[in-house]
Design a protein around this motif. Sequence first.
Motif, PDB file in Angstrom:
ATOM      1  N   GLY A 246      -9.976  -3.425  -3.659  1.00 27.34           N
ATOM      2  CA  GLY A 246      -8.942  -2.407  -3.722  1.00 27.34           C
ATOM      3  C   GLY A 246      -9.028  -1.593  -4.992  1.00 27.34           C
ATOM      4  O   GLY A 246     -10.049  -1.572  -5.684  1.00 27.34           O
ATOM      5  N   HIS A 247      -7.925  -0.938  -5.350  1.00 29.28           N
ATOM      6  CA  HIS A 247      -7.940   0.029  -6.444  1.00 29.28           C
ATOM      7  C   HIS A 247      -7.476  -0.521  -7.782  1.00 29.28           C
ATOM      8  O   HIS A 247      -7.798   0.041  -8.829  1.00 29.28           O
TER       9      HIS A 247
ATOM     10  N   MET B  84       0.854  -1.187   0.000  1.00 30.65           N
ATOM     11  CA  MET B  84       0.000   0.000   0.000  1.00 30.65           C
ATOM     12  C   MET B  84       0.887   1.233   0.000  1.00 30.65           C
ATOM     13  O   MET B  84       1.824   1.334   0.783  1.00 30.65           O
ATOM     14  N   GLN B  85       0.560   2.186  -0.876  1.00 31.12           N
ATOM     15  CA  GLN B  85       1.485   3.283  -1.110  1.00 31.12           C
ATOM     16  C   GLN B  85       1.255   4.499  -0.237  1.00 31.12           C
ATOM     17  O   GLN B  85       2.127   5.369  -0.156  1.00 31.12           O
TER      18      GLN B  85
ATOM     19  N   ASP C 181      -1.930  -1.452  -3.832  1.00 32.45           N
ATOM     20  CA  ASP C 181      -3.241  -1.030  -3.323  1.00 32.45           C
ATOM     21  C   ASP C 181      -4.360  -1.978  -3.741  1.00 32.45           C
ATOM     22  O   ASP C 181      -5.471  -1.562  -4.077  1.00 32.45           O
ATOM     23  N   THR C 182      -4.061  -3.268  -3.733  1.00 39.29           N
ATOM     24  CA  THR C 182      -5.029  -4.287  -4.145  1.00 39.29           C
ATOM     25  C   THR C 182      -4.952  -5.471  -3.196  1.00 39.29           C
ATOM     26  O   THR C 182      -3.888  -5.785  -2.661  1.00 39.29           O
TER      27      THR C 182
ATOM     28  N   SER D  18      -4.751   4.551   1.088  1.00 43.44           N
ATOM     29  CA  SER D  18      -4.868   3.172   0.608  1.00 43.44           C
ATOM     30  C   SER D  18      -4.894   2.189   1.773  1.00 43.44           C
ATOM     31  O   SER D  18      -5.643   1.209   1.757  1.00 43.44           O
ATOM     32  N   GLU D  19      -4.061   2.431   2.783  1.00 43.11           N
ATOM     33  CA  GLU D  19      -4.074   1.567   3.967  1.00 43.11           C
ATOM     34  C   GLU D  19      -5.456   1.547   4.597  1.00 43.11           C
ATOM     35  O   GLU D  19      -5.977   0.480   4.954  1.00 43.11           O
TER      36      GLU D  19
ATOM     37  N   THR E  60      -9.919   8.717  -5.007  1.00 38.57           N
ATOM     38  CA  THR E  60      -9.323   7.847  -4.006  1.00 38.57           C
ATOM     39  C   THR E  60      -9.928   8.131  -2.644  1.00 38.57           C
ATOM     40  O   THR E  60     -10.120   9.278  -2.248  1.00 38.57           O
TER      41      THR E  60
END
Length: 296
Positions: free
Chosen positions: A228-229, A20-21, A213-214, A25-26, A291
């Motif tokens: 996720g994304h 996760m960046q 992020d997945t 995202s986390e 996001t």
Amino acid sequence: MPSQVPPGYTRGAILFVGAMQDAASEATLLQRFWDEAGAYGARILIISSFAEDNQAAERYRDLFVEWESDSVTLLPIQDRLEARHDRSAMLVENATGILLVGDSPLRMASTMGGTILATAIRRANARGKVVCGVGVCASILCQHMIAYDNRATIPHPFLHRRLVQFAPGLGIVNRLLLDSSNDPAEGLAMRLSRLLSAVAHNPFLVGVSLELDTGVVVYPDTTLEVFGHNSALLVDGNEITYTDVHAYQDEGPLSVLGVQVHVLGRGYTFNFDARMVQPPDESDIPPPTTTATSAF
């Protein structure tokens, strides 16, 4: 091997969360684990293997506390003696969700493998508790892990019999193999070559690689769902008709016939029994256009 499900129980969900960046995202991905673990009623146990992993573990703990979980406990495991302690197993039994955090699945496996803690985690999942691995260490949930990529020392870097080296994980799930590399310099070809090599050695496996992020979740009905994304790369060896992986004396490139490759976006599912991919159900709710900035 995964523990047998006792009569009257249903196996808990098993989550794999990729790298996760950022904080947003986390929050988005870890909320899926929090929801599966019981949301406000969640009793979360975060297991980190070494001191350098504690910063991330503490950040996740603060997030779950902020979301008003019923309880959040941090269990740092520095050596096998701690993993063999009865207190560790008791903490697992009290939790509704177990989150594993670490930067080295091999190191975590050598610390926890064969201990009372590893057994407690497998039994807890068989009794309905949710188990999740985050980032690089997510592969420890599998029975088979990709320990090393040997492409620097072999003559044919894309597909070769000695491309990958395997190691045993905790065995929470035995049908999925996760390529947990998070090297930003790697492209699709490198991830695909490792998964193809892995399923050529054992077509029973379904190889999975996660983009940033997945995550994926495996439910007790043997259905995997992407969340996720971004996307998940899935390599299914069930339809392999032939591979010459057994020809160890041949230093030529490895051949694999009939393998299936899928790239699955958010909401897509794969069933391990039927070996079928399904698109997400249609919804009247429009997809997010930005996001997420919070967990709610």
